[in-house]
Design a protein around this motif. Sequence first.
Motif, PDB file in Angstrom:
ATOM      1  N   ASP A  88       0.834  -1.197   0.000  1.00 33.09           N
ATOM      2  CA  ASP A  88       0.000   0.000   0.000  1.00 33.09           C
ATOM      3  C   ASP A  88       0.872   1.251   0.000  1.00 33.09           C
ATOM      4  N   GLN A  89       1.886   1.294   0.848  1.00 31.81           N
ATOM      5  CA  GLN A  89       2.773   2.457   0.939  1.00 31.81           C
ATOM      6  C   GLN A  89       3.524   2.708  -0.363  1.00 31.81           C
ATOM      7  N   ALA A  90       3.855   1.636  -1.076  1.00 30.08           N
ATOM      8  CA  ALA A  90       4.595   1.767  -2.331  1.00 30.08           C
ATOM      9  C   ALA A  90       3.698   2.214  -3.486  1.00 30.08           C
ATOM     10  N   GLY A  91       2.388   2.193  -3.273  1.00 29.59           N
ATOM     11  CA  GLY A  91       1.462   2.647  -4.302  1.00 29.59           C
ATOM     12  C   GLY A  91       1.299   1.688  -5.464  1.00 29.59           C
ATOM     13  N   VAL A  92       1.522   0.397  -5.230  1.00 29.22           N
ATOM     14  CA  VAL A  92       1.425  -0.576  -6.325  1.00 29.22           C
ATOM     15  C   VAL A  92       0.109  -1.345  -6.340  1.00 29.22           C
ATOM     16  N   MET A  93      -0.756  -1.046  -5.408  1.00 26.89           N
ATOM     17  CA  MET A  93      -2.045  -1.734  -5.371  1.00 26.89           C
ATOM     18  C   MET A  93      -3.044  -1.019  -6.272  1.00 26.89           C
ATOM     19  N   ILE A 141       1.672 -13.869  -2.900  1.00 33.18           N
ATOM     20  CA  ILE A 141       0.820 -12.675  -2.879  1.00 33.18           C
ATOM     21  C   ILE A 141       0.212 -12.487  -4.263  1.00 33.18           C
ATOM     22  N   HIS A 142      -1.096 -12.265  -4.274  1.00 37.06           N
ATOM     23  CA  HIS A 142      -1.818 -11.971  -5.519  1.00 37.06           C
ATOM     24  C   HIS A 142      -2.331 -10.546  -5.443  1.00 37.06           C
ATOM     25  N   THR A 143      -2.039  -9.772  -6.480  1.00 40.84           N
ATOM     26  CA  THR A 143      -2.550  -8.394  -6.559  1.00 40.84           C
ATOM     27  C   THR A 143      -3.093  -8.125  -7.953  1.00 40.84           C
ATOM     28  N   HIS A 144      -3.755  -6.991  -8.059  1.00 41.02           N
ATOM     29  CA  HIS A 144      -4.184  -6.470  -9.351  1.00 41.02           C
ATOM     30  C   HIS A 144      -3.409  -5.183  -9.608  1.00 41.02           C
ATOM     31  N   SER A 145      -2.122  -5.228  -9.312  1.00 44.66           N
ATOM     32  CA  SER A 145      -1.263  -4.064  -9.529  1.00 44.66           C
ATOM     33  C   SER A 145      -1.443  -3.586 -10.968  1.00 44.66           C
ATOM     34  N   PRO A 146      -1.802  -2.319 -11.169  1.00 42.33           N
ATOM     35  CA  PRO A 146      -2.182  -1.857 -12.500  1.00 42.33           C
ATOM     36  C   PRO A 146      -1.162  -2.128 -13.605  1.00 42.33           C
ATOM     37  N   ARG A 147       0.093  -1.899 -13.348  1.00 40.77           N
ATOM     38  CA  ARG A 147       1.080  -2.060 -14.424  1.00 40.77           C
ATOM     39  C   ARG A 147       1.241  -3.524 -14.825  1.00 40.77           C
ATOM     40  N   THR A 148       1.331  -4.414 -13.867  1.00 43.77           N
ATOM     41  CA  THR A 148       1.482  -5.828 -14.230  1.00 43.77           C
ATOM     42  C   THR A 148       0.169  -6.400 -14.755  1.00 43.77           C
ATOM     43  N   THR A 149      -0.935  -5.939 -14.221  1.00 47.51           N
ATOM     44  CA  THR A 149      -2.229  -6.434 -14.687  1.00 47.51           C
ATOM     45  C   THR A 149      -2.456  -6.049 -16.154  1.00 47.51           C
ATOM     46  N   SER A 150      -1.898  -4.925 -16.586  1.00 51.18           N
ATOM     47  CA  SER A 150      -2.050  -4.555 -17.997  1.00 51.18           C
ATOM     48  C   SER A 150      -1.410  -5.612 -18.900  1.00 51.18           C
ATOM     49  N   PHE A 151      -0.296  -6.200 -18.479  1.00 46.83           N
ATOM     50  CA  PHE A 151       0.317  -7.287 -19.250  1.00 46.83           C
ATOM     51  C   PHE A 151      -0.566  -8.530 -19.207  1.00 46.83           C
ATOM     52  N   ALA A 152      -1.145  -8.814 -18.045  1.00 43.19           N
ATOM     53  CA  ALA A 152      -2.026  -9.977 -17.910  1.00 43.19           C
ATOM     54  C   ALA A 152      -3.262  -9.834 -18.795  1.00 43.19           C
ATOM     55  N   LEU A 153      -3.812  -8.632 -18.856  1.00 43.83           N
ATOM     56  CA  LEU A 153      -4.983  -8.390 -19.693  1.00 43.83           C
ATOM     57  C   LEU A 153      -4.650  -8.520 -21.182  1.00 43.83           C
ATOM     58  N   ALA A 154      -3.410  -8.179 -21.540  1.00 42.45           N
ATOM     59  CA  ALA A 154      -2.973  -8.274 -22.931  1.00 42.45           C
ATOM     60  C   ALA A 154      -2.440  -9.667 -23.273  1.00 42.45           C
ATOM     61  N   HIS A 211      -6.578 -11.236 -15.302  1.00 42.74           N
ATOM     62  CA  HIS A 211      -6.796 -11.208 -13.857  1.00 42.74           C
ATOM     63  C   HIS A 211      -5.782 -10.345 -13.109  1.00 42.74           C
ATOM     64  N   GLY A 212      -4.524 -10.755 -13.043  1.00 46.67           N
ATOM     65  CA  GLY A 212      -3.564 -10.018 -12.232  1.00 46.67           C
ATOM     66  C   GLY A 212      -2.244 -10.741 -12.114  1.00 46.67           C
ATOM     67  N   LEU A 213      -1.595 -10.549 -10.987  1.00 47.17           N
ATOM     68  CA  LEU A 213      -0.253 -11.068 -10.737  1.00 47.17           C
ATOM     69  C   LEU A 213      -0.259 -12.002  -9.540  1.00 47.17           C
ATOM     70  N   LEU A 214       0.506 -13.087  -9.631  1.00 49.15           N
ATOM     71  CA  LEU A 214       0.732 -14.009  -8.523  1.00 49.15           C
ATOM     72  C   LEU A 214       2.242 -14.073  -8.337  1.00 49.15           C
ATOM     73  N   ALA A 215       2.737 -13.538  -7.217  1.00 45.19           N
ATOM     74  CA  ALA A 215       4.176 -13.494  -6.948  1.00 45.19           C
ATOM     75  C   ALA A 215       4.482 -14.332  -5.722  1.00 45.19           C
TER      76      ALA A 215
END
Length: 186
Positions: A21-26, A99-112, A167-171
Amino acid sequence: MTNLSYHELREQLVQAAHRLDQAGVMSHSGHGNMSMRLPETGHMLLTSVGQITHLTPEELVVVTFDGEVVEGSLDPIAREIVGMHACVYRVRKEVNAVIHTHSPRTTSFALAHQALPCAYEAFLRFGITDDIPVADWAPRGSQEAVSYIVEQLERHPTVPAVLLANHGLLAFSSDPLSTAQLIVIM
């Protein structure tokens, strides 16, 4: 990791959520989920809520890799994520946090449906030497979705993450804070 108390393990997950949250990646919704392997038990700590930016230790439950609740309560919708986390622990014995997120930048790759290229110098500094692959889409919580994740884990044995198509990212990594750092880098 086995030297940490149960309380300390829970706190690590909470700290990792706050770090994201603090890093602004959510995503703006703060949606995601997290887990941590509990040493020598065949269980994992898992978030019982979908919004993790303000996670508390009370929002963590203990479940088996098959989804049986050992401690706490798990909403039926949250049960859908058990397989997604457990399959990583089953395939990658060295992994202790997912950890699974919908971080916008990585999710854009997942959507594409595009792998996240290993072109950023920070990837190399943190040991990421291959593109982050995309697991095909299937309904959340389905065995098919889990099998697509496992397929990518087996085809790419050194990657610390898998994009989930549409969907998103699984790290994943050795501990929650390292996993959160990977998400920040990506």
